[in-house]
Design an enzyme around this catalytic site. Sequence first.
Site, PDB file in Angstrom:
ATOM      1  CG  ASN A  91      -1.780   1.202   1.463  1.00 47.29           C
ATOM      2  OD1 ASN A  91      -1.322   2.341   1.059  1.00 47.29           O
ATOM      3  ND2 ASN A  91      -3.046   1.143   1.668  1.00 47.29           N
TER       4      ASN A  91
ATOM      5  CG  ASP B 231      -0.749   7.297   2.152  1.00 43.08           C
ATOM      6  OD1 ASP B 231      -1.842   7.373   2.037  1.00 43.08           O
ATOM      7  OD2 ASP B 231      -0.002   7.794   3.138  1.00 43.08           O
TER       8      ASP B 231
ATOM      9  CD  GLU C  47      -4.373   4.795   0.655  1.00 47.31           C
ATOM     10  OE1 GLU C  47      -5.374   5.782   1.228  1.00 47.31           O
ATOM     11  OE2 GLU C  47      -4.030   4.119   1.519  1.00 47.31           O
TER      12      GLU C  47
ATOM     13  CE1 TYR D  81      -6.784   1.036   1.334  1.00 45.75           C
ATOM     14  CE2 TYR D  81      -7.930   2.347  -0.362  1.00 45.75           C
ATOM     15  CZ  TYR D  81      -7.346   2.133   0.868  1.00 45.75           C
ATOM     16  OH  TYR D  81      -7.406   3.312   1.951  1.00 45.75           O
TER      17      TYR D  81
ATOM     18  CG  ASP E  92      -4.569  -1.690   3.535  1.00 44.48           C
ATOM     19  OD1 ASP E  92      -5.178  -2.291   4.594  1.00 44.48           O
ATOM     20  OD2 ASP E  92      -4.458  -0.604   3.246  1.00 44.48           O
TER      21      ASP E  92
ATOM     22  CG  ASN F  51      -8.359  -0.812   5.472  1.00 44.20           C
ATOM     23  OD1 ASN F  51      -7.590  -0.369   6.138  1.00 44.20           O
ATOM     24  ND2 ASN F  51      -8.427  -0.198   4.393  1.00 44.20           N
TER      25      ASN F  51
ATOM     26  CG  ASP G  97      -0.361  -3.830   4.217  1.00 42.91           C
ATOM     27  OD1 ASP G  97      -0.866  -3.545   3.098  1.00 42.91           O
ATOM     28  OD2 ASP G  97      -0.352  -3.276   5.379  1.00 42.91           O
TER      29      ASP G  97
ATOM     30  CG  ASP H 199       0.425   5.401   5.679  1.00 43.24           C
ATOM     31  OD1 ASP H 199       0.371   4.542   4.674  1.00 43.24           O
ATOM     32  OD2 ASP H 199      -0.610   6.297   5.872  1.00 43.24           O
ATOM     33  CG  HIS H 200       0.202   0.553   4.481  1.00 50.06           C
ATOM     34  ND1 HIS H 200      -0.545  -0.386   4.738  1.00 50.06           N
ATOM     35  CD2 HIS H 200      -0.466   1.602   4.623  1.00 50.06           C
ATOM     36  CE1 HIS H 200      -1.810  -0.214   5.246  1.00 50.06           C
ATOM     37  NE2 HIS H 200      -1.674   1.193   4.888  1.00 50.06           N
TER      38      HIS H 200
END
Length: 292
Positions: A45, A47, A73, A146, A185, A187, A257, A282-283
Amino acid sequence: MPPKRKQTDDAPKQSENKKAKKEDFESDAKSKDGEPWNLKIVSWNVDGVRAWLKKDGMSVLELEDPDILCLQETKCSEKKLPDELKNVKGYKSYFVEAKTEGYSGVALYSKVEPMSVKYGFDEKEHDDEGRCITAEYEKFYLVTSYVPNAGKGLMTLDKRMDWDPKFRKYLKELDEKKPVILCGDLNVSHKEIDLANPKGNKKNAGFTQEERDGFTELLNAGFVDSFRHLYPDKEKQYTFWTYMMNCRARNIGWRLDYFVISERLVPQLCDNLIRTSLYGSDHCPITLLMHM
């Protein structure tokens, strides 16, 4: 799940990935039957793919040399992608985008051209958000996704609860034809071991009972969380850290993830690696090694 924040403050700069060495990404992992891996898939991911590119994210291709790279993402329509992301030497590329510019989006890069590629999973509400690509190969389906976030204050939990059974049905239908490798991801942190602060997050997106139950139902439908299969008790293994409060340096994170595989692929599983040394989002990326 903590709210996202723009890549400022403690977001690592471009030079971080240059500290990584290719030899650090080599592996002699084998299946349970002693067969060496011959398929490598990386999932990340990013971001925002344009910001990720500026932070040397593409170095993952040089360091890992994956057979398949999946990004989630991306937050970028195909027409606005930088040329270096559209044309990656040695790879066929596939993109799905949200109807809303700068939101969601998934990309797939493959050394071998898939037999077929499908965008979405025939659910218009979700497909309009560009959340899924399915690539069919000779021996398996690869699905990169995602998954919808339940949102701050669980504002979009209903959307997530609509997604889970429909996506599970889609994966089961694929699995009836040939084995499935799902990555991305997802989530959700499935168990308390999968996030740093389980007690404080039971009513937050990513760790509600509803989301965790949805993941359990997926596993009960004939699928396996490959990381936890290999490392059932390994603690402090995370793939996401908010940019706030220096959480990555303190390893206060979440495992969001995954590589989820059909049960019948377990004998061919060699390793699932969390690449915490790679920055740009951030991943961090995750890597699956299979003997296919």
